[in-house]
Scaffold this motif. Structure first.
Motif, PDB file in Angstrom:
ATOM      1  N   GLY A  18       0.862  -1.184   0.000  1.00 50.96           N
ATOM      2  CA  GLY A  18       0.000   0.000   0.000  1.00 50.96           C
ATOM      3  C   GLY A  18       0.894   1.228   0.000  1.00 50.96           C
ATOM      4  N   GLY A  20       0.717   5.380  -0.039  1.00 50.27           N
ATOM      5  CA  GLY A  20      -0.211   6.488   0.120  1.00 50.27           C
ATOM      6  C   GLY A  20       0.021   7.602  -0.898  1.00 50.27           C
ATOM      7  N   ASN A  67      -4.289  -0.256   3.120  1.00 53.49           N
ATOM      8  CA  ASN A  67      -3.203   0.104   4.029  1.00 53.49           C
ATOM      9  C   ASN A  67      -3.608   1.331   4.837  1.00 53.49           C
ATOM     10  N   PHE A  90       0.802   0.249   9.469  1.00 49.72           N
ATOM     11  CA  PHE A  90       2.232   0.593   9.493  1.00 49.72           C
ATOM     12  C   PHE A  90       2.415   1.781  10.411  1.00 49.72           C
ATOM     13  N   GLN A 105       3.041  -4.068   9.430  1.00 51.51           N
ATOM     14  CA  GLN A 105       4.421  -4.025   8.918  1.00 51.51           C
ATOM     15  C   GLN A 105       5.357  -3.554  10.034  1.00 51.51           C
ATOM     16  N   GLN A 126       9.942  -5.619   7.420  1.00 54.59           N
ATOM     17  CA  GLN A 126      10.436  -4.656   6.423  1.00 54.59           C
ATOM     18  C   GLN A 126      11.930  -4.396   6.637  1.00 54.59           C
ATOM     19  N   GLY A 162      13.647  -4.736  -0.992  1.00 49.55           N
ATOM     20  CA  GLY A 162      14.606  -5.334  -1.916  1.00 49.55           C
ATOM     21  C   GLY A 162      14.025  -6.383  -2.843  1.00 49.55           C
ATOM     22  N   GLY A 183       7.146  -2.725  -3.173  1.00 50.91           N
ATOM     23  CA  GLY A 183       6.630  -1.377  -3.390  1.00 50.91           C
ATOM     24  C   GLY A 183       7.232  -0.765  -4.645  1.00 50.91           C
ATOM     25  N   THR A 184       8.555  -0.599  -4.647  1.00 52.61           N
ATOM     26  CA  THR A 184       9.233   0.064  -5.763  1.00 52.61           C
ATOM     27  C   THR A 184       8.926  -0.612  -7.100  1.00 52.61           C
TER      28      THR A 184
END
Ligand code: FMN
Length: 339
Positions: A18, A20, A67, A90, A105, A126, A162, A183-184
């Motif tokens: 998730g 934002g 999220n 999170f 997380q 994480q 990663g 995410g990335t």
């Protein structure tokens, strides 16, 4: 895959984080869920969260997560999140506030134990390589190993940080993760809400920085790629001047009390040379000049990702090592690649 996500009907061991500020909206979450992973809507004001969930449900009938960022989550957010299949939280003291399956997380073993103690159905470990806000200091493999060892054998632990390709997912699963969270990789998809110039800078990045710079209203470490704001305030390093850190910390109590749409007001005025640097991400609707004033969140995995692809292809490539059936010739615009 076996465990919590499988029981919910998620086919592949891949979760889209998730994100934002509109980076993970309904197009992205629905595409990931539709491809068999678990798509997650990023934190948003309650009304928007509800309409985003509705829009995602129109595109996919598979499970969807929401999220919530604990410093900013209020009653309305929790009510909206009740319409999701999974709630992922999170940043902050974990506390059960949902009737849905709940993942928290974490950046440390202590935090993972606290989440389980608070009734979380699973945790996401994480690692420090992660993009966006970073909770802990250990690398993803090291944290996963320690969290796995500290929790009961069948308690769901997911791995974040990663994850760029199939090998990363395989390694996380072999080390006891139920699924990998990326995410990335999903910022660099056609459906992400990231500004095209932001995606271009992440693709071309030669390094990432872990800093507290963009901490106005939300102090904490975050990983970004460099831009003019980081050059202006960090020079060649990553440390924030102590007065700027103090300013960021002083603004946190206020920011957590005002609605998120009010946060976007100072963000619109943000300039690289003015040290009021909010954490709002560079959304596709932001003017181009904001690329040098807003944080360009990205993890270390950015350096191993070479192309913007459809989210379904990214999901399939992470889970199976191939991008799945390609779209018919001529229906796609030319791929955006690392230069
Ligand atoms: C652009 C971006 C925005 C993020 N925003 C959030 C967020 O709003 N909530 C959250 O729980 N995690 C957020 N994260 C962190 C992710 O949950 C996850 O830990 C991270 O992306 C994993 O590392 P990776 O980027 O190397 O895949 C964000 C990450 C990125 C890259």
């Amino acid at each position: 895959m076996s465990g919590l996500l499988e029981r919910l009907g998620v086919e592949l061991p891949v979760v889209q984080a998730g994100m934002g500020g509109g980076i993970a909206g309904h197009e992205l979450a629905a595409a990931v869920s539709g491809a068999g992973g678990l798509g997650t809507l990023g934190h948003a004001p309650p009304g928007l969260l509800r309409s985003e969930l509705r829009a995602a449900r129109e595109r996919s009938d598979r499970p969807l997560a929401v999220n919530l960022l604990l410093p900013f989550a209020r009653g309305g957010h929790w009510e909206a999140a009740e319409h999701a299949d999974v709630v992922v939280t999170f940043w902050g003291r974990p506390r059960r506030r949902t009737s849905k399956p709940w993942l928290h997380q974490c950046g440390s073993v202590e935090e993972a134990l606290a989440a389980r103690g608070a009734g979380a159905d699973g945790v996401i470990a994480q690692g420090v390589e992660a993009g966006g806000h970073v909770r802990g200091v250990l690398s993803a493999p090291e944290l996963l190993e320690r969290v796995r060892a500290a929790l009961p054998e069948h308690y769901p632990v997911l791995a974040a940080g990663g994850i760029a390709g199939h090998d990363d997912v395989e390694r996380a699963l072999a080390a006891g993760a139920e699924a990998a969270v990326a995410g990335t990789r999903f910022v660099l998809t056609e459906e992400s809400g990231a500004h095209p110039g932001y995606r271009r800078r992440v693709l071309d990045a030669e390094r990432t920085l872990l800093t507290e710079l963009f901490g106005f209203g939300w102090p904490g470490m975050h990983r970004v790629v460099p831009n003019r704001a980081t050059e202006r305030w960090l020079g060649g390093g990553t440390s924030v001047p102590s007065w700027l850190r103090a300013l960021n910390r002083a603004t946190a109590p206020l920011a957590s009390r005002v609605p998120a749409d009010v946060h976007s007001f100072p963000a619109r005025l943000q300039r690289p040379g003015v040290p009021i640097l909010s954490p709002l991400a560079a959304h596709r609707d932001a003017p181009d000049r904001m690329l040098d004033a807003l944080p360009l969140y990205a993890g270390e995995s950015a350096l191993r990702i070479h192309e913007v692809v459809p989210a379904a292809a990214a999901t399939s490539a992470l889970a199976k090592g191939d991008p799945g059936p390609s779209s018919p010739a001529g229906t796609r615009s030319p791929p955006i690649r690392r230069r």
